[in-house]
Write an enzyme that holds these catalytic residues in place. Structure first.
Site, mmCIF file in Angstrom:
data_model
loop_
_atom_site.group_PDB
_atom_site.id
_atom_site.type_symbol
_atom_site.label_atom_id
_atom_site.label_comp_id
_atom_site.label_asym_id
_atom_site.label_seq_id
_atom_site.Cartn_x
_atom_site.Cartn_y
_atom_site.Cartn_z
ATOM 1 N N LYS A 36 11.126 16.955 -13.225
ATOM 2 C CA LYS A 36 11.836 18.281 -12.769
ATOM 3 C C LYS A 36 10.646 19.344 -12.521
ATOM 4 C CE LYS A 36 12.981 19.692 -17.273
ATOM 5 N NZ LYS A 36 13.879 19.539 -18.386
ATOM 6 N N ARG A 129 22.514 23.022 -27.416
ATOM 7 C CA ARG A 129 22.450 23.000 -26.207
ATOM 8 C C ARG A 129 23.559 21.727 -25.900
ATOM 9 N NH1 ARG A 129 17.563 22.254 -22.151
ATOM 10 N NH2 ARG A 129 18.117 19.877 -22.106
HETATM 11 C C1 LIG Z 1 13.397 18.913 -19.407
HETATM 12 C C2 LIG Z 1 13.917 17.917 -20.232
HETATM 13 C C3 LIG Z 1 13.098 16.633 -20.977
HETATM 14 C C4 LIG Z 1 11.874 16.914 -21.012
HETATM 15 O O1 LIG Z 1 11.037 18.209 -21.553
HETATM 16 P P1 LIG Z 1 9.496 18.227 -22.053
HETATM 17 O O2 LIG Z 1 9.549 19.206 -22.995
HETATM 18 O O3 LIG Z 1 9.061 18.597 -20.652
HETATM 19 O O4 LIG Z 1 8.995 16.938 -22.444
HETATM 20 C C5 LIG Z 1 13.855 16.012 -21.751
HETATM 21 N N1 LIG Z 1 15.080 15.998 -21.617
HETATM 22 C C6 LIG Z 1 15.854 16.848 -21.327
HETATM 23 C C7 LIG Z 1 17.354 16.485 -21.508
HETATM 24 C C8 LIG Z 1 15.648 17.669 -20.619
HETATM 25 O O5 LIG Z 1 16.148 18.532 -19.931
#
Ligand SMILES: *Cc1c(COP(=O)(O)O)cnc(C)c1O
Length: 355
Positions: A36, A129
């Site tokens: 993302k 969340r």
């Molecule tokens: C963005 C996201 C991640 C990745 O997070 P990082 O801290 O960049 O490794 C993993 N799982 C979910 C559900 C996310 O939204």
């Protein structure tokens, strides 16, 4: 359009992937590489694959669509909007879920398409969340197992992102206990127990990741080569695969305190200033519309960012008199939030290199 420009060093990203996937493979952990932050640009997604990443994950279908032709399982990591269920089936092999209505809709769409969709049931373990409450898990699993076009691949948790809760042996241990409980009660086996994001990486490094976690979803660890609980760089990784260049459009000696009747700035804040006397002030053609200013780190350590508006970045050049001139390019290292915004902005030129 040349500047501002973000240059992406694909070799460095590949090396980060290789270092991290070696460490994960040793511990039998599969990796979902999260795309993302760079809007799933295929140039970078391909490097993830070459570097040994097992799955690609993104929070937006719009992004998964861009990488639909890459031959790797894709994961939708944000609980799907029920209105998009049809496309979830089409573009994602797996999705993370926490609402039964959505899962039922995925089942209906799967039936129409003659396709079975895999889901990970997200569990709430403190960060507040997404996630099903522990008391509701049995009901959810029982309902899911009745849906012929849904395969319950496993369970997962997300921590730190919202509530700042750090993953540890207790909360991840609880996730594993939940997985084993489901297996026993329903006589099934769960292939994936996905134990969080880059904030879980420190556990893996310290041999403290509880046995039973089988997958991590890593974004920042790969992009910036760091675990995010302590903020430490992972040995052998690069923190400078993304470098921003912006151009000086004005360079003048001016006062350090604005003059006149003081009101609010363009963003509704009342700014404060320190009187440093006269200073050499430079303006760069980049601003808050393009990125998160807080996350920009000038590579020339003698330069100091003093503020920004939508499209002007103001830098104190006083310690660098007679070195720079109008038209020169200033380079910055970046944090995760800055990269995310820059990669999303249509005003930023993106350039890839591999050397
Ligand atoms: C963005 C996201 C991640 C990745 O997070 P990082 O801290 O960049 O490794 C993993 N799982 C979910 C559900 C996310 O939204």
């Amino acid at each position: 359009m040349e500047f501002p420009k973000i240059v992406i060093d694909l070799r460095k990203i590949r090396e980060n992937c290789e270092v991290i996937s070696r460490e994960c493979k040793e511990k039998k952990i599969s990796i979902t590489g999260i795309t993302k932050c760079f809007c799933a640009r295929p140039e970078i997604a391909k490097i993830f694959m070459e570097g040994g990443i097992d799955y690609l994950g993104d929070s937006r279908l719009y992004n998964l669509k861009k990488i639909k032709d890459l031959k790797i399982p894709k994961v939708l990591i944000r609980t799907p909007m029920i209105s998009t269920a049809k496309d979830v089936i089409k573009y994602a092999d797996i999705s993370l879920n926490s609402e039964l209505e959505v899962i039922k809709e995925l089942n209906r769409c799967g039936e129409k398409k003659g396709k079975k969709h895999k889901i990970i049931l997200m569990v709430e373990l403190g960060d507040l969340r997404e996630g099903v409450l522990e008391k509701d898990i049995d009901f959810y699993v029982e309902s899911i197992l009745k849906l012929p076009n849904i395969i319950l691949l496993g369970v997962g948790v997300n921590l730190t992102c919202y509530g700042g809760i750090i993953p540890d042996e207790n909360n991840l241990g609880e996730l594993i206990k939940i997985a084993r409980g489901i297996e026993k009660k329903f006589g099934i086996s769960l292939e994936m127990v996905t134990g969080g994001n880059s904030s879980s990486y420190y556990l893996l490094q310290n041999e403290k990741l509880p046995h039973g976690i089988t997958n991590l979803r890593l974004g920042e660890s790969i992009i910036l080569g760091r675990e995010t609980t302590g903020g430490n760089t992972i040995k052998g990784c690069h923190d400078d695969a993304f470098i921003l260049s912006a151009e000086i459009i004005e360079l003048k000696t001016k006062k350090s305190i604005p003059e006149g009747k003081r009101g609010k700035d363009a963003f509704g804040n009342i700014p404060e200033f320190k009187d440093k006397g006269e200073m050499l002030r430079g303006i760069l053609a980049i601003g808050k519309q393009d990125t998160e200013i807080k996350g920009m780190i000038p590579i020339d350590k003698e330069l100091e960012i003093i503020g920004a508006s939508s499209d002007h970045l103001i830098i104190d050049f006083t310690k660098r008199k007679e070195i720079y001139k109008v038209g020169d390019i200033i380079k910055f290292k970046l944090d995760y939030a800055s990269i995310l915004r820059l990669m999303t902005s249509e005003y930023i030129n993106k350039e890839y290199k591999y050397e």
